[in-house]
Design a protein around this motif. Structure first.
Motif, PDB file in Angstrom:
ATOM      1  N   ASP A 121       0.858  -1.180   0.000  1.00  0.00           N
ATOM      2  CA  ASP A 121       0.000   0.000   0.000  1.00  0.00           C
ATOM      3  C   ASP A 121       0.898   1.235   0.000  1.00  0.00           C
ATOM      4  O   ASP A 121       2.108   1.119  -0.223  1.00  0.00           O
ATOM      5  CB  ASP A 121      -0.959  -0.026   1.196  1.00  0.00           C
ATOM      6  N   THR A 122       0.331   2.394   0.242  1.00  0.00           N
ATOM      7  CA  THR A 122       1.148   3.617   0.202  1.00  0.00           C
ATOM      8  C   THR A 122       2.249   3.597   1.260  1.00  0.00           C
ATOM      9  O   THR A 122       3.360   4.067   1.006  1.00  0.00           O
ATOM     10  CB  THR A 122       0.291   4.885   0.372  1.00  0.00           C
ATOM     11  N   ARG A 123       1.960   3.055   2.425  1.00  0.00           N
ATOM     12  CA  ARG A 123       2.969   3.034   3.500  1.00  0.00           C
ATOM     13  C   ARG A 123       4.152   2.144   3.136  1.00  0.00           C
ATOM     14  O   ARG A 123       5.299   2.573   3.212  1.00  0.00           O
ATOM     15  CB  ARG A 123       2.320   2.568   4.801  1.00  0.00           C
ATOM     16  N   SER A 124       3.878   0.900   2.759  1.00  0.00           N
ATOM     17  CA  SER A 124       4.986  -0.011   2.454  1.00  0.00           C
ATOM     18  C   SER A 124       5.746   0.448   1.205  1.00  0.00           C
ATOM     19  O   SER A 124       6.977   0.359   1.152  1.00  0.00           O
ATOM     20  CB  SER A 124       4.494  -1.448   2.304  1.00  0.00           C
ATOM     21  N   THR A 125       5.041   0.961   0.224  1.00  0.00           N
ATOM     22  CA  THR A 125       5.700   1.452  -0.984  1.00  0.00           C
ATOM     23  C   THR A 125       6.598   2.638  -0.659  1.00  0.00           C
ATOM     24  O   THR A 125       7.717   2.742  -1.174  1.00  0.00           O
ATOM     25  CB  THR A 125       4.658   1.844  -2.050  1.00  0.00           C
ATOM     26  N   SER A 126       6.149   3.523   0.211  1.00  0.00           N
ATOM     27  CA  SER A 126       6.967   4.679   0.594  1.00  0.00           C
ATOM     28  C   SER A 126       8.270   4.252   1.248  1.00  0.00           C
ATOM     29  O   SER A 126       9.341   4.797   0.936  1.00  0.00           O
ATOM     30  CB  SER A 126       6.185   5.591   1.548  1.00  0.00           C
ATOM     31  N   VAL A 127       8.214   3.278   2.136  1.00  0.00           N
ATOM     32  CA  VAL A 127       9.428   2.793   2.795  1.00  0.00           C
ATOM     33  C   VAL A 127      10.366   2.176   1.764  1.00  0.00           C
ATOM     34  O   VAL A 127      11.581   2.395   1.791  1.00  0.00           O
ATOM     35  CB  VAL A 127       9.082   1.782   3.912  1.00  0.00           C
ATOM     36  N   LYS A 128       9.814   1.426   0.814  1.00  0.00           N
ATOM     37  CA  LYS A 128      10.640   0.781  -0.217  1.00  0.00           C
ATOM     38  C   LYS A 128      11.304   1.820  -1.127  1.00  0.00           C
ATOM     39  O   LYS A 128      12.464   1.673  -1.510  1.00  0.00           O
ATOM     40  CB  LYS A 128       9.800  -0.209  -1.019  1.00  0.00           C
TER      41      LYS A 128
END
Length: 163
Positions: A121-128
């Motif tokens: 989602d937006t959170r995991s994608t942002s960290v990646k």
């Protein structure tokens, strides 16, 4: 391609199909990217591929629902147990699914009854994306961008990437 680490070829347990980290193995994005860099590949030549779809499983027991939970087959979606991010968002809403962010793998999963979906989602994608920036990679790409729900992830990602 930093995805498809887990999927329809093994329906015995759920998995984070695009895990940034995997505390139990070296099947992860961080291990793969660092291996390329260690082998001499210039970071400026590496592009991290991120999925805009999820992989699904049918849980053996709905009370056991974490990453690695016992499963007995494919969950909702197509005949390969995949759903676009748009479909995942709709499934979560229509089924009042529980959504969980997993810090250890930097991934998201949701479950409702015996249906389990691993995705970003937006959170995991942002960290990646921040991880890719820290490694000074050339960039990132999404497979496939038409699966993005209301361009949520694409918009978030474009705000993060600084050339």
């Amino acid at each position: 391609m930093c995805y498809d680490y887990h999927g329809s070829w093994n329906t015995s347990a759920t998995g984070a199909h695009a895990a940034l980290f995997d505390p139990k193995s070296n099947v992860s994005t961080s291990y793969g990217l660092r291996s390329w860099i260690k082998a001499g590949m210039p970071q400026s030549k590496l592009i991290m591929g991120l999925p805009l779809y999820g992989r699904t499983w049918r849980l053996k027991d709905p009370k056991s629902h974490g990453i690695g939970a016992p499963a007995v087959g494919l969950g909702p979606g197509d005949d390969m147990g995949t759903m676009t991010f748009f479909q995942v968002e709709m499934f979560n809403k229509e089924n009042n699914a529980t959504v969980t962010y997993d810090v250890k793998t930097v991934s998201t999963y949701s479950f409702a009854g015996t249906s389990w979906i691993g995705y970003d989602d937006t959170r995991s994608t942002s960290v990646k994306i921040r991880f890719a920036q820290a490694l000074r990679l050339r960039g990132y790409f999404f497979w496939a961008v038409n699966g993005d729900h209301e361009w949520k992830i694409s918009k978030q990602a474009s705000r993060l990437w600084i050339l």
